[in-house]
Scaffold this motif. Structure first.
Motif, mmCIF file in Angstrom:
data_model
loop_
_atom_site.group_PDB
_atom_site.id
_atom_site.type_symbol
_atom_site.label_atom_id
_atom_site.label_comp_id
_atom_site.label_asym_id
_atom_site.label_seq_id
_atom_site.Cartn_x
_atom_site.Cartn_y
_atom_site.Cartn_z
ATOM 1 N N MET A 139 -10.164 -14.240 40.648
ATOM 2 C CA MET A 139 -11.424 -14.134 39.936
ATOM 3 C C MET A 139 -11.110 -14.225 38.441
ATOM 4 S SD MET A 139 -14.365 -11.141 40.259
ATOM 5 C CE MET A 139 -14.476 -11.204 42.020
ATOM 6 N N SER A 140 -11.844 -15.057 37.720
ATOM 7 C CA SER A 140 -11.616 -15.205 36.276
ATOM 8 C C SER A 140 -12.149 -13.984 35.528
ATOM 9 C CB SER A 140 -12.315 -16.460 35.762
ATOM 10 O OG SER A 140 -13.714 -16.268 35.726
ATOM 11 N N PHE A 141 -11.757 -13.881 34.279
ATOM 12 C CA PHE A 141 -12.203 -12.760 33.451
ATOM 13 C C PHE A 141 -13.721 -12.731 33.342
ATOM 14 C CE2 PHE A 141 -13.469 -11.096 29.287
ATOM 15 C CZ PHE A 141 -12.979 -9.806 29.397
ATOM 16 N N VAL A 142 -14.325 -13.901 33.145
ATOM 17 C CA VAL A 142 -15.786 -13.977 33.011
ATOM 18 C C VAL A 142 -16.456 -13.547 34.311
ATOM 19 C CG1 VAL A 142 -17.729 -15.542 32.638
ATOM 20 C CG2 VAL A 142 -15.678 -15.761 31.232
ATOM 21 N N ASP A 143 -15.943 -14.035 35.439
ATOM 22 C CA ASP A 143 -16.504 -13.644 36.730
ATOM 23 C C ASP A 143 -16.373 -12.139 36.959
ATOM 24 O OD1 ASP A 143 -17.195 -16.250 37.335
ATOM 25 O OD2 ASP A 143 -15.338 -16.645 38.436
ATOM 26 N N MET A 144 -15.213 -11.588 36.571
ATOM 27 C CA MET A 144 -14.984 -10.152 36.752
ATOM 28 C C MET A 144 -15.934 -9.340 35.872
ATOM 29 S SD MET A 144 -13.260 -7.891 38.428
ATOM 30 C CE MET A 144 -11.672 -8.449 38.965
ATOM 31 N N THR A 145 -16.168 -9.809 34.647
ATOM 32 C CA THR A 145 -17.081 -9.105 33.736
ATOM 33 C C THR A 145 -18.506 -9.126 34.275
ATOM 34 O OG1 THR A 145 -15.691 -9.684 31.857
ATOM 35 C CG2 THR A 145 -17.948 -9.026 31.364
ATOM 36 N N ILE A 146 -18.933 -10.270 34.752
ATOM 37 C CA ILE A 146 -20.286 -10.381 35.325
ATOM 38 C C ILE A 146 -20.405 -9.504 36.566
ATOM 39 C CG2 ILE A 146 -21.890 -11.966 36.482
ATOM 40 C CD1 ILE A 146 -20.817 -14.147 34.538
ATOM 41 N N THR A 147 -19.391 -9.536 37.424
ATOM 42 C CA THR A 147 -19.395 -8.715 38.626
ATOM 43 C C THR A 147 -19.456 -7.239 38.260
ATOM 44 O OG1 THR A 147 -18.133 -10.392 39.817
ATOM 45 C CG2 THR A 147 -18.123 -8.162 40.735
ATOM 46 N N ARG A 148 -18.692 -6.855 37.254
ATOM 47 C CA ARG A 148 -18.663 -5.454 36.805
ATOM 48 C C ARG A 148 -20.042 -5.012 36.328
ATOM 49 N NH1 ARG A 148 -19.184 -1.323 34.027
ATOM 50 N NH2 ARG A 148 -17.563 0.008 33.224
ATOM 51 N N ARG A 149 -20.726 -5.888 35.586
ATOM 52 C CA ARG A 149 -22.072 -5.539 35.087
ATOM 53 C C ARG A 149 -23.071 -5.407 36.229
ATOM 54 N NH1 ARG A 149 -22.315 -9.289 29.676
ATOM 55 N NH2 ARG A 149 -20.811 -8.063 28.487
ATOM 56 N N HIS A 150 -22.997 -6.298 37.197
ATOM 57 C CA HIS A 150 -23.883 -6.195 38.360
ATOM 58 C C HIS A 150 -23.558 -4.944 39.168
ATOM 59 C CE1 HIS A 150 -24.770 -10.796 38.307
ATOM 60 N NE2 HIS A 150 -25.511 -10.127 37.465
ATOM 61 N N PHE A 151 -22.265 -4.659 39.304
ATOM 62 C CA PHE A 151 -21.834 -3.452 39.997
ATOM 63 C C PHE A 151 -22.398 -2.219 39.299
ATOM 64 C CE2 PHE A 151 -18.964 0.134 40.408
ATOM 65 C CZ PHE A 151 -18.697 0.182 41.762
ATOM 66 N N GLU A 152 -22.325 -2.205 37.960
ATOM 67 C CA GLU A 152 -22.826 -1.060 37.199
ATOM 68 C C GLU A 152 -24.316 -0.845 37.417
ATOM 69 O OE1 GLU A 152 -22.967 0.668 32.622
ATOM 70 O OE2 GLU A 152 -21.993 -1.242 33.033
ATOM 71 N N ALA A 153 -25.076 -1.926 37.396
ATOM 72 C CA ALA A 153 -26.525 -1.818 37.603
ATOM 73 C C ALA A 153 -26.821 -1.234 38.980
ATOM 74 C CB ALA A 153 -27.178 -3.177 37.452
ATOM 75 N N ARG A 154 -26.112 -1.700 39.986
ATOM 76 C CA ARG A 154 -26.335 -1.212 41.344
ATOM 77 C C ARG A 154 -25.820 0.214 41.519
ATOM 78 N NH1 ARG A 154 -29.345 -2.789 45.814
ATOM 79 N NH2 ARG A 154 -28.344 -4.747 46.237
#
Length: 85
Positions: free
Chosen positions: A1-16
């Motif tokens: 997973m790229s850094f950008v993908d990981m950052t986006i995933t982390r933000r979605h994870f945080e919201a959930r």
């Protein structure tokens, strides 16, 4: 997973995570395709950030000055000269 993908995933994870909390951590890890240790690390970071925000919100806005209404005096501008021709 790229850094950008990981950052986006982390933000979605945080919201959930903010919606469901730590009780669904295993489910969130599975949903977002990360291992449980990563999900737990993210949850710890989110909890720490939330605690810091709550602590900051409880601090007074000024450093010991008086608040408006308690010992505060209103300053009025000097009235304009009212000389009539």
């Amino acid at each position: 997973m790229s850094f950008v993908d990981m950052t986006i995933t982390r933000r979605h994870f945080e919201a959930r995570y903010n919606q469901v909390g730590r009780c669904k951590l295993g489910d969130l890890a599975e949903i977002f395709g990360v291992d449980f240790d990563t999900a737990e690390h993210w949850a710890d970071e989110i909890d720490r950030e939330t605690h810091e925000q709550i602590t900051a919100a409880r601090r007074p806005l000024s450093s010991g000055g008086t608040t408006a209404g308690v010992g505060a005096t209103a300053h009025r501008a000097a009235p304009a000269s009212s000389t009539q021709p």
